[in-house]
Design a protein around this motif. Structure first.
Motif, PDB file in Angstrom:
ATOM      1  N   MET A  87      37.994  44.235  25.885  1.00 59.09           N
ATOM      2  CA  MET A  87      38.819  43.069  26.219  1.00 59.09           C
ATOM      3  C   MET A  87      39.194  43.169  27.690  1.00 59.09           C
ATOM      4  O   MET A  87      39.742  44.179  28.144  1.00 59.09           O
ATOM      5  N   VAL A  88      38.886  42.124  28.441  1.00 61.00           N
ATOM      6  CA  VAL A  88      39.199  42.071  29.866  1.00 61.00           C
ATOM      7  C   VAL A  88      40.277  41.010  30.081  1.00 61.00           C
ATOM      8  O   VAL A  88      40.108  39.853  29.682  1.00 61.00           O
ATOM      9  N   VAL A  89      41.395  41.402  30.682  1.00 62.39           N
ATOM     10  CA  VAL A  89      42.491  40.473  30.965  1.00 62.39           C
ATOM     11  C   VAL A  89      42.499  40.153  32.459  1.00 62.39           C
ATOM     12  O   VAL A  89      42.711  41.039  33.285  1.00 62.39           O
ATOM     13  N   ILE A  90      42.257  38.882  32.792  1.00 64.65           N
ATOM     14  CA  ILE A  90      42.254  38.452  34.187  1.00 64.65           C
ATOM     15  C   ILE A  90      43.582  37.767  34.503  1.00 64.65           C
ATOM     16  O   ILE A  90      43.959  36.804  33.819  1.00 64.65           O
ATOM     17  N   PRO A  91      44.324  38.237  35.506  1.00 65.37           N
ATOM     18  CA  PRO A  91      45.555  37.543  35.900  1.00 65.37           C
ATOM     19  C   PRO A  91      45.207  36.145  36.417  1.00 65.37           C
ATOM     20  O   PRO A  91      44.400  36.001  37.337  1.00 65.37           O
ATOM     21  N   PHE A  92      45.792  35.122  35.790  1.00 67.57           N
ATOM     22  CA  PHE A  92      45.495  33.750  36.207  1.00 67.57           C
ATOM     23  C   PHE A  92      46.511  33.325  37.254  1.00 67.57           C
ATOM     24  O   PHE A  92      47.688  33.153  36.970  1.00 67.57           O
ATOM     25  N   THR A  93      46.052  33.200  38.486  1.00 62.48           N
ATOM     26  CA  THR A  93      46.906  32.835  39.619  1.00 62.48           C
ATOM     27  C   THR A  93      46.455  31.501  40.198  1.00 62.48           C
ATOM     28  O   THR A  93      45.399  30.973  39.841  1.00 62.48           O
ATOM     29  N   LYS A  94      47.260  30.973  41.096  1.00 61.36           N
ATOM     30  CA  LYS A  94      46.889  29.720  41.761  1.00 61.36           C
ATOM     31  C   LYS A  94      45.576  29.900  42.519  1.00 61.36           C
ATOM     32  O   LYS A  94      44.699  29.028  42.488  1.00 61.36           O
ATOM     33  N   LYS A  95      45.423  31.036  43.191  1.00 63.43           N
ATOM     34  CA  LYS A  95      44.193  31.306  43.936  1.00 63.43           C
ATOM     35  C   LYS A  95      42.993  31.367  42.996  1.00 63.43           C
ATOM     36  O   LYS A  95      41.935  30.797  43.287  1.00 63.43           O
ATOM     37  N   PHE A  96      43.162  32.049  41.861  1.00 61.88           N
ATOM     38  CA  PHE A  96      42.066  32.160  40.912  1.00 61.88           C
ATOM     39  C   PHE A  96      41.673  30.783  40.373  1.00 61.88           C
ATOM     40  O   PHE A  96      40.487  30.508  40.141  1.00 61.88           O
ATOM     41  N   SER A  97      42.669  29.898  40.197  1.00 61.10           N
ATOM     42  CA  SER A  97      42.388  28.564  39.651  1.00 61.10           C
ATOM     43  C   SER A  97      41.533  27.719  40.574  1.00 61.10           C
ATOM     44  O   SER A  97      40.953  26.714  40.151  1.00 61.10           O
ATOM     45  N   HIS A  98      41.432  28.118  41.846  1.00 56.16           N
ATOM     46  CA  HIS A  98      40.641  27.348  42.817  1.00 56.16           C
ATOM     47  C   HIS A  98      39.154  27.670  42.749  1.00 56.16           C
ATOM     48  O   HIS A  98      38.342  26.990  43.395  1.00 56.16           O
ATOM     49  N   LEU A  99      38.776  28.701  41.991  1.00 57.77           N
ATOM     50  CA  LEU A  99      37.357  29.025  41.857  1.00 57.77           C
ATOM     51  C   LEU A  99      36.618  27.882  41.177  1.00 57.77           C
ATOM     52  O   LEU A  99      37.052  27.360  40.146  1.00 57.77           O
ATOM     53  N   SER A 100      35.501  27.486  41.755  1.00 57.09           N
ATOM     54  CA  SER A 100      34.671  26.476  41.090  1.00 57.09           C
ATOM     55  C   SER A 100      34.015  27.101  39.868  1.00 57.09           C
ATOM     56  O   SER A 100      33.992  28.331  39.709  1.00 57.09           O
ATOM     57  N   ALA A 101      33.466  26.262  39.011  1.00 57.08           N
ATOM     58  CA  ALA A 101      32.784  26.764  37.824  1.00 57.08           C
ATOM     59  C   ALA A 101      31.628  27.681  38.215  1.00 57.08           C
ATOM     60  O   ALA A 101      31.416  28.737  37.609  1.00 57.08           O
ATOM     61  N   GLU A 102      30.872  27.287  39.252  1.00 59.06           N
ATOM     62  CA  GLU A 102      29.737  28.109  39.711  1.00 59.06           C
ATOM     63  C   GLU A 102      30.216  29.445  40.245  1.00 59.06           C
ATOM     64  O   GLU A 102      29.622  30.499  39.966  1.00 59.06           O
ATOM     65  N   GLU A 103      31.317  29.439  41.011  1.00 61.15           N
ATOM     66  CA  GLU A 103      31.851  30.688  41.564  1.00 61.15           C
ATOM     67  C   GLU A 103      32.355  31.609  40.457  1.00 61.15           C
ATOM     68  O   GLU A 103      32.186  32.834  40.536  1.00 61.15           O
ATOM     69  N   PHE A 104      32.962  31.023  39.430  1.00 63.63           N
ATOM     70  CA  PHE A 104      33.458  31.848  38.334  1.00 63.63           C
ATOM     71  C   PHE A 104      32.307  32.576  37.644  1.00 63.63           C
ATOM     72  O   PHE A 104      32.393  33.778  37.370  1.00 63.63           O
ATOM     73  N   VAL A 105      31.219  31.862  37.407  1.00 62.43           N
ATOM     74  CA  VAL A 105      30.083  32.486  36.737  1.00 62.43           C
ATOM     75  C   VAL A 105      29.432  33.543  37.617  1.00 62.43           C
ATOM     76  O   VAL A 105      29.194  34.678  37.197  1.00 62.43           O
ATOM     77  N   THR A 106      29.140  33.173  38.873  1.00 66.87           N
ATOM     78  CA  THR A 106      28.404  34.091  39.743  1.00 66.87           C
ATOM     79  C   THR A 106      29.255  35.267  40.216  1.00 66.87           C
ATOM     80  O   THR A 106      28.822  36.425  40.159  1.00 66.87           O
ATOM     81  N   ASP A 107      30.472  34.994  40.686  1.00 66.34           N
ATOM     82  CA  ASP A 107      31.304  36.048  41.268  1.00 66.34           C
ATOM     83  C   ASP A 107      32.010  36.904  40.220  1.00 66.34           C
ATOM     84  O   ASP A 107      32.124  38.131  40.382  1.00 66.34           O
ATOM     85  N   ILE A 108      32.504  36.269  39.155  1.00 65.14           N
ATOM     86  CA  ILE A 108      33.293  37.004  38.155  1.00 65.14           C
ATOM     87  C   ILE A 108      32.404  37.527  37.023  1.00 65.14           C
ATOM     88  O   ILE A 108      32.370  38.739  36.750  1.00 65.14           O
ATOM     89  N   LEU A 109      31.669  36.627  36.377  1.00 66.73           N
ATOM     90  CA  LEU A 109      30.905  37.045  35.196  1.00 66.73           C
ATOM     91  C   LEU A 109      29.683  37.882  35.559  1.00 66.73           C
ATOM     92  O   LEU A 109      29.463  38.961  34.994  1.00 66.73           O
ATOM     93  N   VAL A 110      28.872  37.394  36.492  1.00 68.52           N
ATOM     94  CA  VAL A 110      27.608  38.082  36.801  1.00 68.52           C
ATOM     95  C   VAL A 110      27.833  39.329  37.649  1.00 68.52           C
ATOM     96  O   VAL A 110      27.398  40.430  37.293  1.00 68.52           O
ATOM     97  N   ARG A 111      28.529  39.182  38.774  1.00 71.04           N
ATOM     98  CA  ARG A 111      28.626  40.287  39.739  1.00 71.04           C
ATOM     99  C   ARG A 111      29.747  41.274  39.440  1.00 71.04           C
ATOM    100  O   ARG A 111      29.668  42.439  39.830  1.00 71.04           O
TER     101      ARG A 111
END
Length: 321
Positions: A87-111
């Motif tokens: 289980m991975v818990v990501i702190p949801f912040t205002k900055k994090f909310s600005h990630l586009s869908a593509e950035e979330f997949v590539t930067d967070i999920l893949v990399r």
């Protein structure tokens, strides 16, 4: 189960079979996704990984408190009991909310986290302005070579199971029985026993006054409930009142009080977990304390009958501790 809180604590595991969401409540719809996730991981020799957020995204985006069905600790306990690997818990912040869908997949999920398959519900949306959907995942899956497994919505008695629906059942109607049907376990909260004014004892119904350990947990609608209480040795049956005590002159604020059946020990300062079984009635103003006392006697008769009809194995929560 591996619990990683914060992206800095995450170890990239490219063999991860991933799902993403808030998963508040781990209800029947969530469990269908988690079950598929675990089965996929077992068949592909991967690591079942659930990614969740804290605080709730709506709390950050709408700038208002979001009452929840489960704390992060409760979610972790339930998921561990279901056999989840990580289980991975990501702190949801205002900055994090600005990630586009593509950035979330590539930067967070893949990399960052790593994945070989992502398991999502058919209505899954993600990324800035919730622009990400299943079609985007399919497109990015081709690019980054991961698979997508889409799970249909779960329906119980013609009702689509959702955390929002369960919150409404609890907050508007106090319908804890219907909430349990959708959660697959009794709704519960953990609280500390605090001193009260002793009025219940004077009427022959001593009560333990409760203060929730987590103020962000949902408190069901005002009324009288049948409950089981954990943390005092054996599970204890009882009846619980939530409300403003309109019959008692000068009473202020919302009080949560539980009368435990066949129990007389002093328990001030102890932590207990309350599991809701059913709701007897709404809160009512009586003309006298004697009428209130008579109503409590009637409530006790009904509560004991309900507890007899609900075996302990049926109501025991799988997030109990």
């Amino acid at each position: 189960m591996i619990l990683e809180q914060g992206l800095s604590a995450v170890t990239q595991r490219t063999e991860s079979i991933v799902t993403v969401g808030t998963f508040d409540g781990i209800h029947l719809g969530h469990r269908k996704i988690v079950s598929d996730l675990i089965q996929r991981a077992q068949s592909e020799n991967g690591l079942s990984t659930l990614i969740t957020f804290d605080p709730h995204p709506r709390e950050v985006l709408l700038q208002q408190p979001m009452l929840k069905l489960t704390t992060i600790q409760e979610r972790a306990s339930i998921l561990d009991s279901l056999g989840l690997g990580r289980m991975v818990v990501i702190p949801f912040t205002k900055k994090f909310s600005h990630l586009s869908a593509e950035e979330f997949v590539t930067d967070i999920l893949v990399r960052h986290i790593g994945l070989q398959t992502i398991v999502v519900g058919e209505d899954h949306r993600f990324g800035r302005d919730r622009k990400g959907d299943v079609d985007l995942l399919v497109s990015l899956g081709r690019l980054y070579q991961f698979d997508i497994d889409v799970i249909p919505q779960h329906v119980v008695d013609d009702v689509v199971v959702s955390s929002r629906k369960i919150r409404s059942l609890l907050q508007k109607d106090g319908n804890v029985a219907s909430a349990q049907n959708l959660l697959n376990y009794p709704y519960s909260f953990t609280a500390t026993v605090i001193p009260g004014d002793g009025r219940g004892r004077g009427m022959g119904y001593p009560t333990a006054n409760l203060s929730l350990d987590d103020a962000s947990k949902i408190i069901p609608a005002h009324g009288i409930y049948v409950v089981r209480v954990e943390g005092l040795g054996d599970m204890k049956g009882g009846m619980l009142s939530i409300g403003v005590r309109p019959t008692i002159e000068g009473s202020q604020g919302v009080h949560i009080e539980v009368h435990l059946f066949d129990f007389s020990r002093s328990i001030y300062g102890q932590k207990v977990t309350v599991h809701f079984v059913d709701r007897i009635r709404g809160e009512k103003k009586f003309d006298s304390l004697q009428e209130l006392q008579e109503a409590m006697g009637h409530d006790e008769i009904i509560s004991r009958k309900i507890l007899e009809q609900h075996p302990l194995s049926h109501v025991k929560s799988d997030n109990s501790s």
